[in-house]
Design a protein around this motif. Structure first.
Motif, short mmCIF file in Angstrom:
data_model
loop_
_atom_site.label_atom_id
_atom_site.label_comp_id
_atom_site.label_asym_id
_atom_site.label_seq_id
_atom_site.Cartn_x
_atom_site.Cartn_y
_atom_site.Cartn_z
N ARG A 84 0.83 -1.22 0.00
CA ARG A 84 0.00 0.00 0.00
C ARG A 84 0.86 1.25 0.00
O ARG A 84 0.56 2.23 -0.69
CB ARG A 84 -0.93 -0.01 1.22
N GLN A 85 1.94 1.21 0.78
CA GLN A 85 2.84 2.37 0.88
C GLN A 85 3.47 2.67 -0.49
O GLN A 85 3.49 3.81 -0.95
CB GLN A 85 3.93 2.05 1.91
N ALA A 86 3.95 1.62 -1.14
CA ALA A 86 4.58 1.79 -2.45
C ALA A 86 3.57 2.26 -3.49
O ALA A 86 3.84 3.18 -4.26
CB ALA A 86 5.21 0.46 -2.90
N ILE A 87 2.39 1.66 -3.49
CA ILE A 87 1.37 2.02 -4.46
C ILE A 87 0.89 3.45 -4.25
O ILE A 87 0.68 4.19 -5.21
CB ILE A 87 0.20 1.00 -4.43
N ASP A 88 0.74 3.85 -3.00
CA ASP A 88 0.33 5.24 -2.70
C ASP A 88 1.34 6.23 -3.27
O ASP A 88 0.97 7.26 -3.84
CB ASP A 88 0.18 5.45 -1.19
N GLU A 89 2.62 5.92 -3.09
CA GLU A 89 3.67 6.82 -3.60
C GLU A 89 3.63 6.90 -5.12
O GLU A 89 3.74 7.98 -5.71
CB GLU A 89 5.06 6.35 -3.14
N ILE A 90 3.49 5.75 -5.77
CA ILE A 90 3.46 5.70 -7.23
C ILE A 90 2.22 6.42 -7.76
O ILE A 90 2.28 7.19 -8.72
CB ILE A 90 3.53 4.25 -7.72
N ALA A 91 1.07 6.19 -7.10
CA ALA A 91 -0.18 6.84 -7.52
C ALA A 91 -0.07 8.35 -7.40
O ALA A 91 -0.57 9.10 -8.25
CB ALA A 91 -1.34 6.31 -6.68
N ALA A 92 0.59 8.83 -6.34
CA ALA A 92 0.76 10.27 -6.14
C ALA A 92 1.60 10.87 -7.26
O ALA A 92 1.30 11.96 -7.76
CB ALA A 92 1.40 10.54 -4.78
N VAL A 93 2.65 10.16 -7.66
CA VAL A 93 3.52 10.63 -8.76
C VAL A 93 2.71 10.72 -10.05
O VAL A 93 2.75 11.73 -10.76
CB VAL A 93 4.72 9.67 -8.95
N ILE A 94 1.95 9.68 -10.36
CA ILE A 94 1.17 9.67 -11.60
C ILE A 94 0.13 10.79 -11.60
O ILE A 94 -0.06 11.49 -12.60
CB ILE A 94 0.46 8.31 -11.80
N ALA A 95 -0.55 10.98 -10.46
CA ALA A 95 -1.58 12.01 -10.37
C ALA A 95 -0.99 13.40 -10.63
O ALA A 95 -1.58 14.22 -11.35
CB ALA A 95 -2.26 11.97 -9.00
N GLU A 96 0.19 13.63 -10.07
CA GLU A 96 0.86 14.92 -10.24
C GLU A 96 1.23 15.15 -11.72
O GLU A 96 1.01 16.23 -12.27
CB GLU A 96 2.15 14.93 -9.41
N VAL A 97 1.80 14.12 -12.32
CA VAL A 97 2.27 14.22 -13.71
C VAL A 97 1.11 14.41 -14.68
O VAL A 97 1.16 15.26 -15.56
CB VAL A 97 3.10 12.97 -14.07
N THR A 98 0.05 13.62 -14.50
CA THR A 98 -1.06 13.66 -15.46
C THR A 98 -1.95 14.90 -15.29
O THR A 98 -2.80 15.16 -16.14
CB THR A 98 -1.93 12.38 -15.38
N ALA A 99 -1.73 15.64 -14.22
CA ALA A 99 -2.50 16.88 -14.02
C ALA A 99 -1.94 18.03 -14.86
O ALA A 99 -2.56 19.07 -15.00
CB ALA A 99 -2.51 17.26 -12.55
N SER A 100 -0.76 17.83 -15.44
CA SER A 100 -0.12 18.90 -16.21
C SER A 100 -0.70 18.99 -17.62
O SER A 100 -1.44 18.10 -18.05
CB SER A 100 1.39 18.68 -16.29
N GLU A 101 -0.34 20.04 -18.32
CA GLU A 101 -0.87 20.26 -19.68
C GLU A 101 0.12 19.82 -20.77
O GLU A 101 -0.06 20.14 -21.93
CB GLU A 101 -1.18 21.77 -19.88
#
Length: 200
Positions: A65-82
Motif C-alpha cells: 500500500r505504501q509503495a502504491i500510494d507513492e506511485i499513484a501520487a507521482v502519476i496524479a501529479e504528472v497527469t494533471a499537467s498540460e
C-alpha cells in the motif's frame, strides 16, 4: 506524563518505519524472507516486528500500500499537467526513478502468493497509466501497435526491469529506462533524445 507518552509513541513510530524500510530491502532481495530475517536486519527481536505487524501478510500488505500510494501520487501529479503525453511520460519516469527500490518489492511479491491482492491494489495505477498512453496514441505521439493497456504495462515494466538491474548507477540508468520505455511506446529515438535533453 503527556511528554513521556508522546516520546514513547514517537519511538514506536520510528521503530515501525525502520522495520518497513528494512523489509523493503530484505523482501526486495528475497521475496521468501521471513519475519525473523526482517527482525535481524532491523536490529530488533522478532517480537518487536510482530508487535507492529501481527502476520507476514500484514507487513507485505503495508509495504504494498505504501509503495502504491507513492506511485499513484507521482502519476496524479504528472497527469494533471498540460504537457504532451510523451513529455508527461518523461516526467513520470524522472519522478518515479527514486522510488523504484520500493517497486522492486511489488514486482517480486506480485509473482508469489500475494500476487492477486497486489494486482488488485495496483488496478488504479494501471488504469491511469493506460489512460496516459491512450492520450498519447490519440494525439499521435505514441504508436498504435498495441492497445494502450498492454503498451503501458510493457513500457513501465521496462523501467522497473532496468531499475532492478541498474540500481546503483543512478542517472545513466534513469536515462536508459526513459529512452527504452519511450521507444516501446513508439516514440522515435531522435524525439526521445530531444525530450531528455530538454529540446522542444
Amino acid at each position: 506524563m503527556m511528554q513521556i507518552e508522546s516520546a514513547r509513541a514517537r519511538a514506536m513510530n520510528d521503530t515501525r518505519n525502520r522495520i518497513l524500510d528494512v523489509a523493503l530491502e530484505v523482501l526486495g532481495q528475497n521475496p521468501d524472507a521471513g519475519m525473523g530475517d526482517v527482525a535481524s536486519a532491523a536490529g530488533v527481536v522478532r517480537r518487536t516486528v510482530y508487535g507492529h505487524f501481527p502476520t507476514r501478510t500484514d507487513l507485505v500488505r503495508t509495504l504494498a500500500r505504501q509503495a502504491i500510494d507513492e506511485i499513484a501520487a507521482v502519476i496524479a501529479e504528472v497527469t494533471a499537467s498540460e504537457q504532451a503525453a510523451d513529455a508527461m511520460w518523461v516526467d513520470f519516469v524522472a519522478r518515479l526513478w527514486p522510488l523504484t527500490h520500493r517497486y522492486r518489492v511489488l514486482v517480486a511479491l506480485r509473482r508469489g502468493e500475494y500476487g492477486e491482492e497486489i494486482h488488485a491494489l495496483l488496478g488504479p495505477v494501471d488504469l491511469t497509466l493506460a489512460d496516459l498512453v491512450q492520450r498519447g496514441q490519440d494525439s499521435g505521439v505514441f504508436g498504435q501497435h498495441l492497445p494502450a493497456d498492454i503498451l503501458s504495462q510493457l513500457a513501465y515494466g521496462a523501467v522497473f526491469s532496468i531499475a532492478d538491474n541498474d540500481l546503483s548507477r543512478g542517472t545513466p540508468g534513469a536515462r536508459a529506462a526513459t529512452i527504452t520505455s519511450l521507444l516501446i511506446l513508439g516514440v522515435p529515438q531522435v524525439r526521445a533524445d530531444a525530450l531528455l535533453d530538454g529540446r522542444p
